[in-house]
Design an enzyme around this catalytic site. Structure first.
Site, PDB file in Angstrom:
ATOM      1  N   TRP A   1       0.830  -1.214   0.000  1.00 45.56           N
ATOM      2  CA  TRP A   1       0.000   0.000   0.000  1.00 45.56           C
ATOM      3  C   TRP A   1       0.860   1.258   0.000  1.00 45.56           C
ATOM      4  O   TRP A   1       0.635   2.185   0.783  1.00 45.56           O
ATOM      5  CB  TRP A   1      -0.967   0.016   1.197  1.00 45.56           C
TER       6      TRP A   1
ATOM      7  N   LEU B   1       5.023  10.116  10.101  1.00 40.94           N
ATOM      8  CA  LEU B   1       3.574   9.956  10.049  1.00 40.94           C
ATOM      9  C   LEU B   1       2.865  11.115  10.734  1.00 40.94           C
ATOM     10  O   LEU B   1       1.787  11.536  10.287  1.00 40.94           O
ATOM     11  CB  LEU B   1       3.173   8.626  10.700  1.00 40.94           C
TER      12      LEU B   1
ATOM     13  N   GLU C   1      -2.268   6.367   7.305  1.00 42.75           N
ATOM     14  CA  GLU C   1      -1.537   7.199   8.275  1.00 42.75           C
ATOM     15  C   GLU C   1      -2.163   7.082   9.662  1.00 42.75           C
ATOM     16  O   GLU C   1      -2.324   8.069  10.385  1.00 42.75           O
ATOM     17  CB  GLU C   1      -1.472   8.684   7.849  1.00 42.75           C
TER      18      GLU C   1
ATOM     19  N   THR D   1      -5.189   4.288  11.370  1.00 39.49           N
ATOM     20  CA  THR D   1      -6.626   4.095  11.207  1.00 39.49           C
ATOM     21  C   THR D   1      -7.390   4.954  12.206  1.00 39.49           C
ATOM     22  O   THR D   1      -6.829   5.414  13.211  1.00 39.49           O
ATOM     23  CB  THR D   1      -7.007   2.623  11.428  1.00 39.49           C
TER      24      THR D   1
END
Length: 394
Positions: A169, A250, A374, A376
């Protein structure tokens, strides 16, 4: 009685009065670009699973690649300007904003913060100019919300490390020139998570495209397959060891997402207002119906509160920083409201709401991914829950 012109969301919040001249100029420049250069193609790109690679030079010219970074050819925008730009990009499509987020927050940011001076000089100017495209290799098939369980390994071999593993992903992987890959490095008796810059062309490095997505179709998503890839010692990021490295990246990306989602929400809201004002049923525009107005009002209130929250946290970030918990709060709140707005707008457009002739279903599908990546929604809930109760539920 002749209907009045509808009040805009910007007028409702009086947001322009809270922005500087430079912030307004950046927002309006990106807004024009999205409307003139991207929106006429948005539906076709989504339908054909294509990314507008031809627009990368224009995106770079506006200073949007690594926009919030200082030096090395980067624009050095403040957090609010950067957020406003991302909201305009996501008004076009989440895939457009994702490309910019990944390039800046996930590929350039770790090099800028944790890289050597040689690494910064080698990569950042070309990445800011759009001449090198980067991606971020953290998520794996069996390690998503728990990155510490990653299986990708790098073993020391002379002056190099040999990488083996698979990342999943990965936005921009199919078009990338380099990947910042996070792996467990085996160095003697110790094992630690490190970041390594892997360049396109390295033997054993492949980035197959993931096909069949029903969300983020206009975003290039793929895998990173690492089959005994040799990475020179000088490509290891020297400035960080452990999960602090990827998690700090992140946090940067999540801040941008909290702004970007507002753009998708606004696009859905504006489409719903325009449609319900024109759609006549039972002799009246459906916008004159009370149940329709209730949904319009709820959407507007949600988006306005999200804008104010993002602006507040943007100012905090510019004043010296915000905490990861606050970023989780903003990301969870704003993506959630955007998804609710998209669903309401889809309903208000009736059967037309599932057509790509309108932006709503495209945003609704995209936001299902934004809700997950980034961190859930559930992960952000637990981050906030832990902070608010003092008990860790992970």
């Amino acid at each position: 009685m002749k209907p009045q012109e509808p009040l805009s969301l910007d007028a409702l919040t009086a947001i322009d009065g809270l922005l500087t001249h430079e912030e307004l100029m950046i927002r309006d420049t990106v807004r024009r670009f999205v409307r003139e250069r991207y929106l006429p193609r948005a539906a076709e790109l989504f339908a054909k699973e294509q990314f507008a690679t031809d627009l990368i030079p224009e995106i770079a010219q506006m200073g949007l690649l690594g926009a919030s970074l200082e030096g090395y050819g980067c624009a050095g925008m403040n957090a609010v300007s950067y957020g406003l730009a991302l909201a305009e990009l996501e008004y076009g499509d989440s895939g457009l904003r994702s490309f910019v987020s990944v390039q800046g927050s996930l590929a350039m940011y770790p090099i800028r913060r944790f890289g050597s001076e040689d690494q910064k000089n080698k990569y950042l100017p070309k990445m800011a100019a759009g001449e090198l495209i980067g991606c971020f290799g953290l998520t794996e098939p069996d390690a998503g919300s728990d990155p510490g369980s990653m299986k990708t390994r790098a073993r020391k071999d002379g002056d190099s490390y040999v990488l083996t593993g698979t990342k999943m992903w990965i936005t921009s992987a199919p078009i990338c020139d380099l990947a910042v890959v996070w792996a467990k490095v085996d160095d003697g008796d110790a094992s630690s998570i490190r970041g390594l810059i892997v360049e396109r062309g390295a033997k054993g490095f492949e980035t197959p495209t993931i096909h069949g997505k029903m969300s983020l179709r206009a975003s290039p998503t793929g895998e990173i397959v690492l089959n005994e890839v040799r990475v020179p010692q000088e490509n290891v990021l020297p400035g960080v060891v452990g999960l602090k490295g990827p998690l700090s990246c992140l946090t940067q990306a999540r801040f941008g997402i909290s702004w970007g989602a507002l753009g998708a929400a606004r696009a859905c809201y504006e489409a719903a207002v325009a449609y319900t004002r024109e759609r006549v049923q039972f002799g009246q525009p459906v916008a004159a119906k009370q149940l329709v107005q209730e949904q319009i009002v709820e959407m507007a209130m949600d988006i306005a509160k999200g804008q104010i929250l993002a602006l507040h946290y943007g100012r905090l970030k510019d004043a010296g920083g915000i905490t990861p918990v606050q970023v989780s709060f903003c990301k969870k709140n704003n993506v959630g409201l955007a998804l609710r707005a998209a669903r309401k707008a889809r309903g208000l457009l009736g059967g037309n709401g599932i057509l790509l002739d309108y932006p709503v279903i495209r945003h609704a599908l995209n936001l299902e991914s934004v809700y997950t990546y980034e961190g859930t929604d559930e992960v952000h809930t637990l981050i906030l829950g832990s902070a608010l109760t003092g008990h860790n539920a992970f």
